[in-house]
Design a protein around this motif. Structure first.
Motif, short mmCIF file in Angstrom:
data_model
loop_
_atom_site.label_atom_id
_atom_site.label_comp_id
_atom_site.label_asym_id
_atom_site.label_seq_id
_atom_site.Cartn_x
_atom_site.Cartn_y
_atom_site.Cartn_z
N LEU A 163 0.83 -1.20 0.00
CA LEU A 163 0.00 0.00 0.00
C LEU A 163 0.86 1.25 0.00
O LEU A 163 1.63 1.49 0.93
N GLY A 164 0.74 2.04 -1.05
CA GLY A 164 1.42 3.33 -1.12
C GLY A 164 0.47 4.44 -0.73
O GLY A 164 -0.63 4.55 -1.28
N VAL A 165 0.87 5.26 0.23
CA VAL A 165 0.06 6.38 0.71
C VAL A 165 0.78 7.67 0.33
O VAL A 165 1.95 7.85 0.69
N THR A 168 4.93 8.58 1.17
CA THR A 168 5.74 9.71 0.72
C THR A 168 5.94 10.67 1.90
O THR A 168 5.24 10.58 2.93
N LYS A 169 6.88 11.58 1.74
CA LYS A 169 7.13 12.55 2.80
C LYS A 169 5.87 13.37 3.07
O LYS A 169 5.52 13.67 4.22
N GLY A 170 5.16 13.73 1.98
CA GLY A 170 3.93 14.51 2.15
C GLY A 170 2.87 13.76 2.92
O GLY A 170 2.13 14.35 3.73
N ALA A 171 2.77 12.46 2.72
CA ALA A 171 1.76 11.66 3.42
C ALA A 171 1.98 11.69 4.93
O ALA A 171 1.02 11.68 5.70
N THR A 172 3.25 11.73 5.34
CA THR A 172 3.54 11.72 6.79
C THR A 172 3.12 13.02 7.46
O THR A 172 3.09 13.09 8.70
N MET A 225 10.28 6.60 -1.91
CA MET A 225 10.07 5.19 -1.61
C MET A 225 8.90 4.61 -2.40
O MET A 225 8.98 3.49 -2.93
N VAL A 226 7.82 5.36 -2.52
CA VAL A 226 6.63 4.84 -3.18
C VAL A 226 6.87 4.66 -4.67
O VAL A 226 6.66 3.58 -5.23
N SER A 227 7.32 5.70 -5.35
CA SER A 227 7.51 5.61 -6.80
C SER A 227 8.62 4.64 -7.17
O SER A 227 8.51 3.92 -8.17
#
Length: 425
Positions: A12-14, A42-46, A108-110
């Motif tokens: 799961l990518g957030v 992603t950094k934005g998700a955190t 990390m996600v991409s």
């Protein structure tokens, strides 16, 4: 407790949108269904939800940095990509869609998703104008063409204050799509389905035309449901108020004659035809090449009948040689009175296998809205009467009936008064 996802690993990518908070519910649902969930952010998700929250719900560490290698024996993003049975991005921002569509890998996600070979499910969420931007539309189409599956955003109040399409689909809807992708064979896998949708435009002159109120929503929902059940879908679409679904072959037409040509040309190669379009019954006998000027005199417009595409399909099928491909034919009947009588008459005259009929004057069943109230008829009479449902749910039930009727060992086995589990507008 039923755990349909037992033994399945979901990556799961957030990404960084306000809807990231829904990832907590999504993780909880998936774990409850037995899935092994690995979350990367992603950094934005955190900034919207903490990694600790998702780590607690999944009982696994959450990855946020591609350079944070905790186990020297593996390369984490490759190990996670290889282990995935399904990769999910929810929410997927416009930025992440662009990265995935263009092969960028800068977080990390991409980076992990670029290494994934498992199926990909994407649930976008963004402002309505961002969702409609040509660059985003191109990226979505590019990903869909590569085989990505989308859970499209819903319509409603957005965090930015706008009301429109762009809010993340509810977690239960995303979970439903995940379960459908990971459990069992697709009931329409290997089938070719032709769907017509929308209204036709019959030109009077270069600036005027005859049409109807069809929005295309019912036909689009059917095309999407067929796609999700594994079918190869061709969507022949006229005038419509909404964008067609991703992952289907779209053939754009305008007039009834153009729609007829597109359908009949493809008919020999399809297994199922769903004729959900609202085709104009008549067209002007003559089309002016220049704008007709207004005058004080009355104007008489001569109309001639358009071809009856559904009837022509039925007659084409009836004339086929024994052993030749025989497509399963579903027609739509949008009525205002005596719905059952007109539906059964249409079924017989046009040699359909099923007719989906509704009273367009009934509340919740008219043109241009997201719900419908239909009854499905077969040669033996009423097959199923559905209550007020979303057009998506109506489409799903129709496709379930098609799947039963087109099984190799089953033939056309839909009978009247089938048990329910729960004209094209």
């Amino acid at each position: 407790m039923n755990k349909p996802l037992h033994g399945k690993t979901i990556l799961l990518g957030v990404t960084g949108g306000i809807a990231a908070y829904k990832a907590a519910t999504l993780c909880s649902r998936l774990v409850g269904l037995g899935a092994n969930v690995r979350v990367m952010m992603t950094k934005g998700a955190t900034q919207f939800i903490t990694p600790l929250t998702l780590q607690t719900l999944t009982r696994h560490p959450v990855a946020t940095d591609v350079f944070d290698e905790r186990d020297a024996s593996i390369v984490q993003h490759i190990d996670w990509a290889d282990a995935a049975d399904l990769a999910v991005v929810a929410p997927a921002t416009a930025n992440m869609l662009s990265k995935l569509a263009n092969g960028l890998a800068d977080d990390m996600v991409s980076t992990t998703l670029l290494a994934v070979t498992a199926p990909l499910l994407i649930a976008p969420a963004m402002n309505v104008h961002m969702w409609e931007h040509p660059a985003v539309v191109d990226n979505v189409n590019k990903l869909a063409a590569r085989g990505a599956t989308f859970v499209e955003p819903g319509t409603g109040q957005l965090a930015c204050g706008y009301v429109g399409k762009g809010r993340l689909a509810e977690p239960d809807e995303i979970v439903g799509a995940i379960v459908a992708m990971l459990t069992g064979p697709k009931p329409l896998a290997g089938k070719r389905v032709l769907v017509t949708a929308g209204g036709t435009v019959e030109r009077i002159d270069p600036v005027r035309y005859i049409t109807n109120d069809s929005s295309g929503k019912m036909g689009f929902a059917i095309a999407e449901a067929a796609r999700d059940r594994g079918a190869q879908v061709t969507l022949v679409v006229g005038k419509a108020d909404v964008e067609p679904p991703n992952g289907v072959d779209v053939v754009a037409v305008r007039s009834a004659l153009e729609m007829r040509e597109a359908v009949m040309e493809r008919l020999p190669d399809v297994d199922v035809v769903v004729k959900a379009a609202a085709v104009a019954d008549y067209r002007p006998a003559r089309q002016a090449t220049e704008k007709m000027k207004k005058s004080a005199e009355a104007l008489t417009l001569e109309l001639v009948p358009n071809p009856d595409i559904l009837q022509e399909i039925g007659e084409w099928k009836a004339a086929r040689e024994v052993g030749a491909r025989q497509p399963f034919i579903i027609g739509f009947a949008a009525e205002t009175t005596d719905v059952e009588k007109h539906a059964l008459d249409k079924l017989k005259r046009k040699k359909c296998d099923l007719i989906v009929a509704n009273d367009v004057t009934a509340e919740g069943a008219g043109f241009g809205i997201d719900t419908n109230v239909v009854s499905v008829y077969g040669p033996a009479g009423l097959v199923e009467k559905l209550p007020l449902l979303s057009k998506k749910d109506v489409a799903g039930r129709i496709l379930d009936l098609i799947a039963v009727s087109t099984r190799p060992t089953g033939g056309n086995k839909v009978t009247s008064d089938a048990t329910a589990s729960g004209g094209g507008q």
